[in-house]
Design an enzyme around this catalytic site. Structure first.
Site, mmCIF file in Angstrom:
data_model
loop_
_atom_site.group_PDB
_atom_site.id
_atom_site.type_symbol
_atom_site.label_atom_id
_atom_site.label_comp_id
_atom_site.label_asym_id
_atom_site.label_seq_id
_atom_site.Cartn_x
_atom_site.Cartn_y
_atom_site.Cartn_z
ATOM 1 N N ASP A 19 0.856 -1.186 0.000
ATOM 2 C CA ASP A 19 0.000 0.000 0.000
ATOM 3 C C ASP A 19 0.895 1.240 0.000
ATOM 4 O O ASP A 19 1.594 1.507 0.982
ATOM 5 C CB ASP A 19 -0.902 -0.020 1.243
ATOM 6 C CG ASP A 19 -1.976 1.061 1.204
ATOM 7 O OD1 ASP A 19 -1.961 1.883 0.270
ATOM 8 O OD2 ASP A 19 -2.825 1.074 2.116
ATOM 9 N N ASP A 113 -2.840 2.473 -6.074
ATOM 10 C CA ASP A 113 -1.749 2.523 -5.101
ATOM 11 C C ASP A 113 -1.674 1.277 -4.220
ATOM 12 O O ASP A 113 -1.045 1.293 -3.172
ATOM 13 C CB ASP A 113 -1.867 3.773 -4.216
ATOM 14 C CG ASP A 113 -3.185 3.830 -3.452
ATOM 15 O OD1 ASP A 113 -4.062 2.985 -3.725
ATOM 16 O OD2 ASP A 113 -3.332 4.720 -2.599
ATOM 17 N N GLU A 114 -2.291 0.176 -4.656
ATOM 18 C CA GLU A 114 -2.278 -1.051 -3.867
ATOM 19 C C GLU A 114 -2.120 -2.265 -4.776
ATOM 20 O O GLU A 114 -2.639 -2.287 -5.897
ATOM 21 C CB GLU A 114 -3.570 -1.225 -3.078
ATOM 22 C CG GLU A 114 -3.855 -0.179 -2.030
ATOM 23 C CD GLU A 114 -5.184 -0.438 -1.351
ATOM 24 O OE1 GLU A 114 -5.257 -1.367 -0.514
ATOM 25 O OE2 GLU A 114 -6.154 0.258 -1.672
#
Length: 420
Positions: A19, A113-114
């Protein structure tokens, strides 16, 4: 190395969740040294924007994602507002995701973003799970100047939970022997998949931690939540058998949609129709690009009060990816309801999808429509979105593409949405 592997207290699967920390804001701070160490909020370019994300310096003052600008400024008078650069975020995200493939071929993009990584087969090359995480964090830091928080666990559910436990720049490992104790300590609100409404319903049953949820009678959960009750029970136990699925192996996307927060609240039907046509064209263009057609049109509307919203859907007689037909379906849905407030947000989605063959329609009129759509797509692919468009869209502001990055964004394929 074999002895080292035997010492690792994991089962058959070792899952990592990566993350990126305050991703958009961190990219802005990295690109502009003057922003480093300062409270930064990334916002949209429209007049009615909100806080998209903010730096940890801003979060220390109570600034949160989704806040109105006046509210964010009241929390932090020195807050620095930066208009988001979506193309830059998607570019860097794609490079980071590509880097992850150096450690395992099993990488599943979860959002911009993960990502989940199955590192079960990577230990012989890189050592312990902690060593793999440290190497990945170092590579991301060296190449992009960014930090990430990583969770390692026996499954995806627990890996995501672990990555949230130490932020920013954290590394948390949940071993199989620690699952029960972790569940007892974890509030149900911290578990991915349990929203505010579900949390409220569970709390009314006396369920406050994931451990409580796992011990609660499954029969009663089924009575209260239906088939979802079984899934909630497994979540409370920390059980998740879902695999890490790389994009090239993932199932067909179930729907394609776009939504847009309008520059100003709209009341007139003709103004709303212009935006519906734009959204229909954005949906149709993506579907034609990947040879997909759909049959069910869904219209989403949010009113000016921000909280009231509704959606309606309509099944078309035939599968289609033509913008005009998607638009007609959306208009039919709009006309089926009486709008009680000015409209703040509109969304158009096409679901019930299938891949479409290359054969042209049988009838001349349908062939002309298909040729026209193809010609428009070719021009717009070469010169930019909406370089050629419908005359009624010439009065629509911001018709160059999506204002936001969809949560379903992927580095490539039909889920990749062109953003400004």
């Amino acid at each position: 190395m074999d002895e080292q592997q035997k010492e690792i207290p994991f089962g058959d699967r070792i899952i990592m969740h990566v993350d990126m920390n305050a991703f958009f804001a961190s990219v802005e701070q990295q690109n502009d040294p003057r922003l480093r160490g300062k409270p930064v909020a990334v916002v949209g370019s429209s007049k009615r924007t909100i806080v998209t994300t903010c730096s940890y310096e801003a979060r220390a003052f109570g600034v949160k994602t989704g806040m109105a600008l006046w509210e964010a400024k009241s929390c932090c008078p020195n807050l620095i507002l930066v208009v988001g650069k979506n193309r830059e975020y998607t570019r860097i995200s794609s490079l980071i995701m590509k880097l992850m493939y150096d450690f395992t071929p099993l990488v599943e993009t979860f959002s911009i973003d993960e990502a989940f990584l199955d590192i079960s087969g990577s230990l012989s090359l890189f050592g312990t799970p902690e060593n793999i995480a440290s190497l990945l964090k170092a590579r991301i830091g060296d190449q992009f100047g960014l930090t990430c928080s990583i969770g390692i666990a026996p499954n995806k559910l627990l890996a995501k939970l672990a990555s949230d436990m130490q932020k920013p720049d954290g590394l948390t490992v949940i071993k199989p022997a620690e699952v029960a104790l972790t569940m007892d300590r974890t509030p149900i609100r911290d578990m991915c998949g349990i929203g505010k409404k579900t949390e409220k319903s569970l709390t009314m049953l006396g369920i406050r931690t994931c451990g409580d949820l796992g011990r609660f009678p499954v029969k009663l959960l089924r009575q209260k939540f239906g088939i979802v009750g079984e899934a909630l029970h497994l979540m409370g136990l920390g059980v998740d058998d879902s695999p890490v699925v790389p994009q090239e192996e993932s199932d067909l996307v179930k729907s394609v949609g776009h939504s847009m927060t309008l520059e100003k609240d709209l009341e007139k039907r003709e103004d709303i129709l212009r935006y519906l046509l734009q959204l229909a064209e954005m949906v149709g263009r993506r579907m034609r690009r990947y040879g997909v057609a759909g049959k069910t049109v869904c219209l989403s509307v949010r009113y000016a009060d921000f909280f009231t919203n509704f959606s309606r859907q309509l099944t078309l007689p035939e599968y289609t990816n033509l913008s005009a037909e998607i638009y007609r379906g959306a208009v039919t849905l709009l006309d089926s309801v009486e709008l009680t407030q000015p409209v703040r947000l509109l969304g158009v989605k096409l679901s019930n999808l299938r891949h479409q063959d290359e054969q042209l329609p049988l009838f001349e009129g349908e062939r002309k429509k298909a040729h026209l759509a193809k010609a428009m797509d070719e021009v717009n692919s070469r010169f930019g979105e909406f370089s050629v468009t419908y005359g009624t869209l010439l009065t629509v502001e911001g018709k160059k593409g999506s204002f936001v990055i969809s949560p379903a964004w992927r580095p490539q394929g039909i889920r990749k949405v062109d953003v400004e």
